[in-house]
Design an enzyme around this catalytic site. Structure first.
Site, mmCIF file in Angstrom:
data_model
loop_
_atom_site.group_PDB
_atom_site.id
_atom_site.type_symbol
_atom_site.label_atom_id
_atom_site.label_comp_id
_atom_site.label_asym_id
_atom_site.label_seq_id
_atom_site.Cartn_x
_atom_site.Cartn_y
_atom_site.Cartn_z
ATOM 1 N N ALA A 155 0.836 -1.211 0.000
ATOM 2 C CA ALA A 155 0.000 0.000 0.000
ATOM 3 C C ALA A 155 0.866 1.254 0.000
ATOM 4 C CB ALA A 155 -0.927 -0.008 1.217
ATOM 5 N N TYR A 156 1.934 1.233 0.796
ATOM 6 C CA TYR A 156 2.825 2.393 0.850
ATOM 7 C C TYR A 156 3.531 2.599 -0.481
ATOM 8 C CZ TYR A 156 6.848 5.255 2.275
ATOM 9 O OH TYR A 156 7.798 6.239 2.372
ATOM 10 N N ALA A 157 4.078 1.522 -1.059
ATOM 11 C CA ALA A 157 4.776 1.635 -2.337
ATOM 12 C C ALA A 157 3.821 2.102 -3.435
ATOM 13 C CB ALA A 157 5.411 0.299 -2.707
ATOM 14 N N SER A 176 1.297 4.105 -3.066
ATOM 15 C CA SER A 176 1.077 5.546 -2.908
ATOM 16 C C SER A 176 2.254 6.343 -3.445
ATOM 17 C CB SER A 176 0.805 5.894 -1.437
ATOM 18 O OG SER A 176 1.984 5.832 -0.651
#
Length: 248
Positions: free
Chosen positions: A156-158, A160
């Site tokens: 999810a972070y990557a 974004s």
């Protein structure tokens, strides 16, 4: 680097600069001769301390609170920078939120929070930067090397930060003819509270050894790259620069 354009002092806005990588960038650009806007979301004490540190070494800085996803607050921050310092030359999108978890089990409320800060926030700030940065300036985003590492729990972070990188070359081309560069710095693991939170010593040591330097990055390592891109690096444009000690 030269700290002025002619007799004009250069001005930088750095989002999320009350701590971590953003704080190191604010201090470095102030050392380079920039007047600095230290943006923060909620930690006014840290922001004031960053301003005090800059002023103690002869620099100029102000602290400005603004939620980067709030277009009204961001426009007001840019207005303040123009009133205080006369214009804007460099904008660094350093504000970010990282929540880790597997894709199958990820909390969608956390996904929305990351989207608001990392994607919408970067877009809102970049939109104002595209309208207001002066000729000879630079717009800089902060992404992550985790996108290329494809590490479990970073999905999810990557994702974004992948959206942040997608803006990079497009904006550089949209600003054709204005002598404004647009680049993204993608750090590897950096010893900040954001990275260290929730990790035990064994995990930190394992991650540190993923690069041949066998250490975590320091905030100053990333600030050094930003300093280069904000100043003399006029022929680097539309690029993603991986600052990770050779991790990938």
């Amino acid at each position: 680097m030269e700290s002025t354009m002619g007799t004009q002092t250069r001005v930088a806005i750095i989002t999320g600069s009350s701590r971590g990588i953003g704080q190191a960038i604010a201090r470095r650009l102030a050392k380079d001769g920039f007047s600095v806007v230290v943006n923060y979301a909620g930690n006014a004490e840290n922001a004031r301390a960053t301003v005090a540190d800059i002023e103690a070494t002869g620099g100029r800085a102000i602290a400005v609170q603004a939620d980067v996803a709030d277009e009204v607050a961001v426009a007001a921050m840019f207005d303040r920078a123009e009133r205080e310092f006369g214009g804007i030359d460099v904008v660094v999108n350093s504000a970010g939120l990282m929540v880790l978890g597997t894709i199958a089990d990820f909390n969608l409320a956390d996904l929305d929070r990351m989207h608001r800060t990392n994607i919408r926030g970067t877009f809102v700030v970049t939109q104002q930067a595209a309208r207001r940065v002066r000729s000879g300036g630079a717009i800089l985003n902060v992404s992550t090397s985790a996108e290329r590492q494809a590490l479990p729990t970073y999905g999810a972070y990557a994702a974004s930060k992948g959206a942040v990188e997608a803006l990079n070359l497009i904006l550089a081309r949209e600003l054709r003819g204005r002598d404004i560069t647009v680049n993204t710095v993608a750090p590897g693991p950096v010893a900040t509270d954001l990275f260290l939170d929730g990790k035990d010593a064994a995990t930190v040591d394992r991650i540190a050894k993923l690069n041949p330097m066998e250490r975590l990055g320091k905030p100053d390592d990333i600030a050094e790259v930003v300093s280069f891109l904000a100043g003399p690096a006029r022929w680097i444009n539309g690029q993603v620069i991986y600052a990770n000690g050779g991790m990938n």
